[in-house]
Design a protein around this motif. Structure first.
Motif, mmCIF file in Angstrom:
data_model
loop_
_atom_site.group_PDB
_atom_site.id
_atom_site.type_symbol
_atom_site.label_atom_id
_atom_site.label_comp_id
_atom_site.label_asym_id
_atom_site.label_seq_id
_atom_site.Cartn_x
_atom_site.Cartn_y
_atom_site.Cartn_z
ATOM 1 N N GLY A 176 3.855 61.330 26.738
ATOM 2 C CA GLY A 176 3.108 61.267 25.490
ATOM 3 C C GLY A 176 3.704 60.235 24.558
ATOM 4 O O GLY A 176 4.917 60.210 24.338
ATOM 5 N N LEU A 177 2.865 59.368 24.025
ATOM 6 C CA LEU A 177 3.311 58.305 23.135
ATOM 7 C C LEU A 177 2.764 58.515 21.732
ATOM 8 O O LEU A 177 1.602 58.872 21.544
ATOM 9 C CB LEU A 177 2.862 56.945 23.662
ATOM 10 C CG LEU A 177 3.338 56.558 25.069
ATOM 11 C CD1 LEU A 177 2.798 55.184 25.437
ATOM 12 C CD2 LEU A 177 4.850 56.583 25.152
ATOM 13 N N HIS A 178 3.621 58.281 20.745
ATOM 14 C CA HIS A 178 3.244 58.365 19.331
ATOM 15 C C HIS A 178 4.315 57.655 18.529
ATOM 16 O O HIS A 178 5.234 57.030 19.096
ATOM 17 C CB HIS A 178 3.067 59.823 18.895
ATOM 18 C CG HIS A 178 4.193 60.721 19.279
ATOM 19 N ND1 HIS A 178 5.407 60.747 18.615
ATOM 20 C CD2 HIS A 178 4.318 61.609 20.300
ATOM 21 C CE1 HIS A 178 6.212 61.613 19.184
ATOM 22 N NE2 HIS A 178 5.585 62.151 20.217
ATOM 23 N N ARG A 179 4.231 57.725 17.210
ATOM 24 C CA ARG A 179 5.162 56.957 16.373
ATOM 25 C C ARG A 179 6.616 57.384 16.528
ATOM 26 O O ARG A 179 7.532 56.599 16.284
ATOM 27 C CB ARG A 179 4.752 57.069 14.898
ATOM 28 C CG ARG A 179 3.476 56.313 14.548
ATOM 29 C CD ARG A 179 3.227 56.331 13.059
ATOM 30 N NE ARG A 179 2.052 55.567 12.684
ATOM 31 C CZ ARG A 179 0.835 56.088 12.589
ATOM 32 N NH1 ARG A 179 0.641 57.380 12.854
ATOM 33 N NH2 ARG A 179 -0.182 55.333 12.235
ATOM 34 N N ALA A 219 8.606 54.357 20.979
ATOM 35 C CA ALA A 219 7.696 54.639 19.875
ATOM 36 C C ALA A 219 6.462 53.746 19.994
ATOM 37 O O ALA A 219 6.530 52.630 20.512
ATOM 38 C CB ALA A 219 8.397 54.390 18.542
ATOM 39 N N LEU A 220 5.342 54.267 19.520
ATOM 40 C CA LEU A 220 4.102 53.493 19.603
ATOM 41 C C LEU A 220 3.292 53.674 18.327
ATOM 42 O O LEU A 220 2.822 54.771 18.025
ATOM 43 C CB LEU A 220 3.271 53.922 20.811
ATOM 44 C CG LEU A 220 2.018 53.069 21.071
ATOM 45 C CD1 LEU A 220 2.408 51.644 21.441
ATOM 46 C CD2 LEU A 220 1.164 53.666 22.175
ATOM 47 N N ASP A 221 3.149 52.604 17.587
ATOM 48 C CA ASP A 221 2.312 52.555 16.395
ATOM 49 C C ASP A 221 1.227 51.524 16.676
ATOM 50 O O ASP A 221 1.520 50.331 16.847
ATOM 51 C CB ASP A 221 3.146 52.148 15.175
ATOM 52 C CG ASP A 221 2.345 52.096 13.886
ATOM 53 O OD1 ASP A 221 1.101 52.115 13.952
ATOM 54 O OD2 ASP A 221 2.968 52.023 12.804
ATOM 55 N N LEU A 222 -0.014 51.984 16.742
ATOM 56 C CA LEU A 222 -1.110 51.090 17.124
ATOM 57 C C LEU A 222 -1.342 49.966 16.126
ATOM 58 O O LEU A 222 -2.044 49.000 16.439
ATOM 59 C CB LEU A 222 -2.401 51.890 17.297
ATOM 60 C CG LEU A 222 -2.440 52.894 18.442
ATOM 61 C CD1 LEU A 222 -3.850 53.448 18.603
ATOM 62 C CD2 LEU A 222 -1.977 52.267 19.738
ATOM 63 N N VAL A 234 3.624 47.617 20.053
ATOM 64 C CA VAL A 234 2.768 47.955 21.193
ATOM 65 C C VAL A 234 3.197 47.142 22.413
ATOM 66 O O VAL A 234 3.320 47.671 23.525
ATOM 67 C CB VAL A 234 1.283 47.696 20.863
ATOM 68 C CG1 VAL A 234 0.417 47.872 22.102
ATOM 69 C CG2 VAL A 234 0.810 48.635 19.759
ATOM 70 N N ALA A 235 3.452 45.862 22.198
ATOM 71 C CA ALA A 235 3.884 45.000 23.297
ATOM 72 C C ALA A 235 5.230 45.459 23.857
ATOM 73 O O ALA A 235 5.431 45.491 25.086
ATOM 74 C CB ALA A 235 3.967 43.553 22.821
ATOM 75 N N ALA A 236 6.156 45.823 22.961
ATOM 76 C CA ALA A 236 7.478 46.266 23.404
ATOM 77 C C ALA A 236 7.398 47.568 24.180
ATOM 78 O O ALA A 236 8.094 47.754 25.191
ATOM 79 C CB ALA A 236 8.400 46.430 22.193
ATOM 80 N N ALA A 237 6.559 48.496 23.716
ATOM 81 C CA ALA A 237 6.404 49.767 24.424
ATOM 82 C C ALA A 237 5.830 49.544 25.813
ATOM 83 O O ALA A 237 6.293 50.141 26.802
ATOM 84 C CB ALA A 237 5.498 50.703 23.619
ATOM 85 N N ALA A 238 4.834 48.676 25.916
ATOM 86 C CA ALA A 238 4.238 48.388 27.214
ATOM 87 C C ALA A 238 5.264 47.748 28.146
ATOM 88 O O ALA A 238 5.330 48.080 29.339
ATOM 89 C CB ALA A 238 3.031 47.470 27.049
ATOM 90 N N GLN A 239 6.062 46.851 27.618
ATOM 91 C CA GLN A 239 7.072 46.194 28.446
ATOM 92 C C GLN A 239 8.095 47.198 28.964
ATOM 93 O O GLN A 239 8.503 47.150 30.125
ATOM 94 C CB GLN A 239 7.769 45.104 27.639
ATOM 95 C CG GLN A 239 8.786 44.292 28.435
ATOM 96 C CD GLN A 239 9.382 43.160 27.620
ATOM 97 O OE1 GLN A 239 9.152 43.035 26.424
ATOM 98 N NE2 GLN A 239 10.152 42.304 28.275
ATOM 99 N N HIS A 272 -5.127 45.097 25.674
ATOM 100 C CA HIS A 272 -4.387 43.864 25.948
ATOM 101 C C HIS A 272 -3.070 44.152 26.656
ATOM 102 O O HIS A 272 -2.772 43.553 27.702
ATOM 103 C CB HIS A 272 -4.129 43.139 24.615
ATOM 104 C CG HIS A 272 -3.271 41.914 24.733
ATOM 105 N ND1 HIS A 272 -2.826 41.221 23.635
ATOM 106 C CD2 HIS A 272 -2.751 41.261 25.807
ATOM 107 C CE1 HIS A 272 -2.086 40.195 24.025
ATOM 108 N NE2 HIS A 272 -2.025 40.198 25.342
ATOM 109 N N HIS A 273 -2.276 45.052 26.096
ATOM 110 C CA HIS A 273 -0.904 45.223 26.575
ATOM 111 C C HIS A 273 -0.730 46.301 27.643
ATOM 112 O O HIS A 273 0.247 46.264 28.396
ATOM 113 C CB HIS A 273 0.008 45.539 25.390
ATOM 114 C CG HIS A 273 0.146 44.404 24.423
ATOM 115 N ND1 HIS A 273 0.872 43.270 24.709
ATOM 116 C CD2 HIS A 273 -0.367 44.228 23.174
ATOM 117 C CE1 HIS A 273 0.810 42.438 23.670
ATOM 118 N NE2 HIS A 273 0.079 42.988 22.733
#
Length: 235
Positions: free
Chosen positions: A42-45, A50-53, A59-64, A117-118
């Motif tokens: 589960g992803l969230h802030r 951490a993931l903040d849309l 977002v790019a860092a989380a995907a990487q 995108h990511h």
């Protein structure tokens, strides 16, 4: 009772974005209880990563970071916004304000666009499924009541992003599919100001229904817009 996804391979991996919301948390619970699911994150802030849309670099860092664990056979975005402090759906044209429109589109359209995108590179090319929670009020063809300008328009734009991404993914991810899902009225903080607590279904019920619909989709359904009942919705 957990919803088992038979369309995905044994030991599939799943990501739920917006996992702190009512539907997102329920989706994560269902997936973690599915014996065929090896990993459900589960992803969230406040998650790791951490993931903040609204933060493109984040977002790019989380995907990487997550790419090292991929590919993922299931990615669901359950994040979205309808109201907030000083922000409520417009009842008439005179209620339209630029700041409100920007906030609604950022959460419901621009953020999901960044995910496409990511995060689509993390999706399994052969059997991956990516779903975004949309809303029936985003259907242009089904709009009979008017109002809710920003929310309707942001979800209609999200639907177009999904439809367009599906065309591209048929080439890059030939075995994958993407879809927009309407969860219906769910008892949650999002729906509470609109009698959602009174009229809405429990989040666990909604999550099981959404996963059942997603499990039943076939390759030709990619790019479609579906209700929690399984009904195909008009654009």
């Amino acid at each position: 009772m957990a919803q088992t996804l038979h369309s995905l391979p044994e030991g599939y991996q799943a990501l739920v974005i917006g996992a702190r919301g009512a539907i997102g948390a329920a989706l994560l619970d269902q997936l973690q209880a599915d014996p065929r699911c090896a990993t459900a994150l589960g992803l969230h802030r406040q998650s790791d990563p951490a993931l903040d849309l609204l933060d493109e670099a984040g977002v790019a860092a989380a995907a990487q970071q997550l790419a090292e664990q991929g590919p993922f056979q299931l990615i669901i975005n359950a994040a979205g916004r309808l109201h907030g402090p000083g922000l409520m759906p417009e009842k008439k044209l005179g209620d339209l304000r630029l700041a409100s429109l920007q906030a609604i589109f950022a959460a419901n359209t621009f953020g999901p666009a960044l995910l496409l995108h990511h995060f689509t590179p993390l999706l399994d090319r052969h059997c991956g499924r990516l779903a975004m929670l949309s809303a029936k009020v985003g259907s242009i063809g089904d709009n009979r009541l008017g109002g809710w300008y920003g929310y309707r328009a942001s979800k209609a734009a999200l639907n177009m992003l999904i439809r367009t991404a599906a065309i591209e993914l048929r080439r890059s991810h030939p075995g994958a599919l993407v879809a927009a899902l309407h969860p219906g009225t769910v008892a949650s903080a999002l729906s509470a100001p609109f009698r959602g607590g009174e009229l809405g279904r429990p989040p666990a019920t909604a999550a099981a229904e959404l996963l059942s619909v997603l499990d039943g989709l076939q390759s030709p359904d990619s790019g479609g817009f579906f209700s929690y009942t399984g009904e195909a919705l008009p654009w």
